[in-house]
Motif scaffolding. Sequence first.
Motif, PDB file in Angstrom:
ATOM      1  N   ARG A 105       0.840  -1.204   0.000  1.00  0.00           N
ATOM      2  CA  ARG A 105       0.000   0.000   0.000  1.00  0.00           C
ATOM      3  C   ARG A 105       0.874   1.254   0.000  1.00  0.00           C
ATOM      4  NH1 ARG A 105      -4.217   1.538   4.779  1.00  0.00           N
ATOM      5  NH2 ARG A 105      -2.320   1.263   6.004  1.00  0.00           N
ATOM      6  N   GLU A 106       1.941   1.249   0.792  1.00  0.00           N
ATOM      7  CA  GLU A 106       2.817   2.415   0.857  1.00  0.00           C
ATOM      8  C   GLU A 106       3.511   2.658  -0.476  1.00  0.00           C
ATOM      9  OE1 GLU A 106       4.290   5.730   2.799  1.00  0.00           O
ATOM     10  OE2 GLU A 106       2.719   4.301   3.404  1.00  0.00           O
ATOM     11  N   ALA A 107       3.930   1.572  -1.151  1.00  0.00           N
ATOM     12  CA  ALA A 107       4.574   1.721  -2.460  1.00  0.00           C
ATOM     13  C   ALA A 107       3.620   2.313  -3.484  1.00  0.00           C
ATOM     14  CB  ALA A 107       5.090   0.364  -2.936  1.00  0.00           C
ATOM     15  N   LEU A 108       2.341   1.909  -3.416  1.00  0.00           N
ATOM     16  CA  LEU A 108       1.343   2.458  -4.335  1.00  0.00           C
ATOM     17  C   LEU A 108       1.072   3.937  -4.034  1.00  0.00           C
ATOM     18  CD1 LEU A 108      -1.130  -0.567  -4.364  1.00  0.00           C
ATOM     19  CD2 LEU A 108       0.270   0.206  -6.294  1.00  0.00           C
TER      20      LEU A 108
ATOM     21  N   ASP B  30      -9.915 -15.370   4.427  1.00  0.00           N
ATOM     22  CA  ASP B  30     -10.720 -15.001   5.594  1.00  0.00           C
ATOM     23  C   ASP B  30      -9.942 -14.086   6.536  1.00  0.00           C
ATOM     24  OD1 ASP B  30      -8.995 -17.055   6.216  1.00  0.00           O
ATOM     25  OD2 ASP B  30     -10.341 -18.038   7.621  1.00  0.00           O
ATOM     26  N   THR B  31      -8.640 -14.299   6.652  1.00  0.00           N
ATOM     27  CA  THR B  31      -7.818 -13.432   7.490  1.00  0.00           C
ATOM     28  C   THR B  31      -7.749 -12.026   6.915  1.00  0.00           C
ATOM     29  OG1 THR B  31      -6.470 -15.328   8.158  1.00  0.00           O
ATOM     30  CG2 THR B  31      -5.542 -13.151   8.550  1.00  0.00           C
ATOM     31  N   LEU B  32      -7.736 -11.925   5.585  1.00  0.00           N
ATOM     32  CA  LEU B  32      -7.680 -10.609   4.947  1.00  0.00           C
ATOM     33  C   LEU B  32      -8.932  -9.788   5.218  1.00  0.00           C
ATOM     34  CD1 LEU B  32      -6.057 -11.453   1.488  1.00  0.00           C
ATOM     35  CD2 LEU B  32      -4.996 -10.343   3.450  1.00  0.00           C
ATOM     36  N   MET B  33      -9.995 -10.444   5.679  1.00  0.00           N
ATOM     37  CA  MET B  33     -11.211  -9.707   6.000  1.00  0.00           C
ATOM     38  C   MET B  33     -11.218  -9.217   7.448  1.00  0.00           C
ATOM     39  SD  MET B  33     -12.959  -9.353   3.355  1.00  0.00           S
ATOM     40  CE  MET B  33     -11.333  -9.184   2.593  1.00  0.00           C
TER      41      MET B  33
ATOM     42  N   PRO C 245      -6.608  -1.757   3.933  1.00  0.00           N
ATOM     43  CA  PRO C 245      -5.481  -1.790   2.988  1.00  0.00           C
ATOM     44  C   PRO C 245      -5.768  -2.643   1.755  1.00  0.00           C
ATOM     45  CG  PRO C 245      -4.707  -2.147   5.229  1.00  0.00           C
ATOM     46  CD  PRO C 245      -6.194  -2.185   5.286  1.00  0.00           C
ATOM     47  N   LEU C 246      -6.503  -3.754   1.944  1.00  0.00           N
ATOM     48  CA  LEU C 246      -6.818  -4.614   0.806  1.00  0.00           C
ATOM     49  C   LEU C 246      -7.699  -3.869  -0.198  1.00  0.00           C
ATOM     50  CD1 LEU C 246      -6.835  -7.364  -0.616  1.00  0.00           C
ATOM     51  CD2 LEU C 246      -8.807  -7.988   0.794  1.00  0.00           C
TER      52      LEU C 246
ATOM     53  N   GLN D 223     -18.515  -9.081  -0.025  1.00  0.00           N
ATOM     54  CA  GLN D 223     -18.934  -7.686   0.114  1.00  0.00           C
ATOM     55  C   GLN D 223     -17.802  -6.729  -0.216  1.00  0.00           C
ATOM     56  OE1 GLN D 223     -20.351  -7.688   4.129  1.00  0.00           O
ATOM     57  NE2 GLN D 223     -22.184  -8.884   3.651  1.00  0.00           N
ATOM     58  N   THR D 224     -16.579  -7.100   0.169  1.00  0.00           N
ATOM     59  CA  THR D 224     -15.426  -6.256  -0.147  1.00  0.00           C
ATOM     60  C   THR D 224     -15.128  -6.294  -1.640  1.00  0.00           C
ATOM     61  OG1 THR D 224     -14.441  -6.541   2.035  1.00  0.00           O
ATOM     62  CG2 THR D 224     -12.953  -5.903   0.247  1.00  0.00           C
ATOM     63  N   LEU D 225     -15.118  -7.495  -2.222  1.00  0.00           N
ATOM     64  CA  LEU D 225     -14.787  -7.618  -3.638  1.00  0.00           C
ATOM     65  C   LEU D 225     -15.839  -6.962  -4.525  1.00  0.00           C
ATOM     66  CD1 LEU D 225     -13.514 -11.320  -3.748  1.00  0.00           C
ATOM     67  CD2 LEU D 225     -12.136  -9.244  -3.901  1.00  0.00           C
ATOM     68  N   GLU D 226     -17.094  -6.953  -4.077  1.00  0.00           N
ATOM     69  CA  GLU D 226     -18.168  -6.364  -4.875  1.00  0.00           C
ATOM     70  C   GLU D 226     -17.975  -4.867  -5.113  1.00  0.00           C
ATOM     71  OE1 GLU D 226     -21.666  -7.455  -2.790  1.00  0.00           O
ATOM     72  OE2 GLU D 226     -21.952  -9.341  -3.875  1.00  0.00           O
TER      73      GLU D 226
END
Length: 272
Positions: A4-7, A26-29, A36-37, A76-79
């Motif tokens: 994220r910082e590089a972007l 599941d951990t990324l949620m 950040p994701l 829900q996040t990907l949508e």
Amino acid sequence: GALREALRRRFLALERLRWMVLDEADTLMDESFAEPLEEILAHAPLAAGASGPAGPEEARTQVVVVGATFPTGLSQTLEKFTDVAQFLTLGTRSLHRLPPHVQQKFVRLKGRDKLPELLQLLKDHPASSGAVLIFCNSASTVNWMGYILDDHKIKHLRLQGQMSAAARAGIFASFQKGDVSVLVCTDLASRGLDTSSVQLVVNYDFPDTLQDYLHRVGRVGRVGSKAPGAVVSFVTHRWDVDLVRKIETAARKRTGLPGLDSSINKPPPKGG
């Protein structure tokens, strides 16, 4: 966080990114990762849901989502970035199910009796019988137990999230090589690590959620393991008993653990 910082600093661009793999989805949620994701996904030209076919010079990103448990929060996040309906789902009949070939034992005891029980387990499990993972719910318990095992001349390694990434990688590499057969750890070691040498998992602290229990159990009986392995869980609190009942019911009926396909919520307050 580094990505994220590089972007943000424009050191990196994802316009030509072809593949993005979200492992341990599941951990990324978890609350600490979701924001950040979302920011990273917003930089990528995702293929699913894009308007019209890609042109000859146009690169789009194919997203692959992998996990042993899939909460609805992921969709829900990907949508927000792509058409989830266009995703192709590949699953197994064993998704969210306990491995039937792994022996699981629950020991109900008082907190003060956990340490003597653990020491006896380790005494009865020689190094030649395979490696041992001892799960604790906090880094402080991992460190405390390390001192206790040192006092009892039990050779071991410790793995917890307060260590640097380089230190953690070195510790687990040493464990994999078989230099030491006992690893005391937090849930950091329950996902994404090759533990085919492990034959015994001890839940010194009972996990807070069924997701965590399933991932811990998955450390034994893996492809490449010489034996199915076993899991021994210490049950000391009344709020643990409800989870144990759900686990036993799912094991008896050969069904999936309940609630694993729902959104990840914080564990209920202990004692509540």
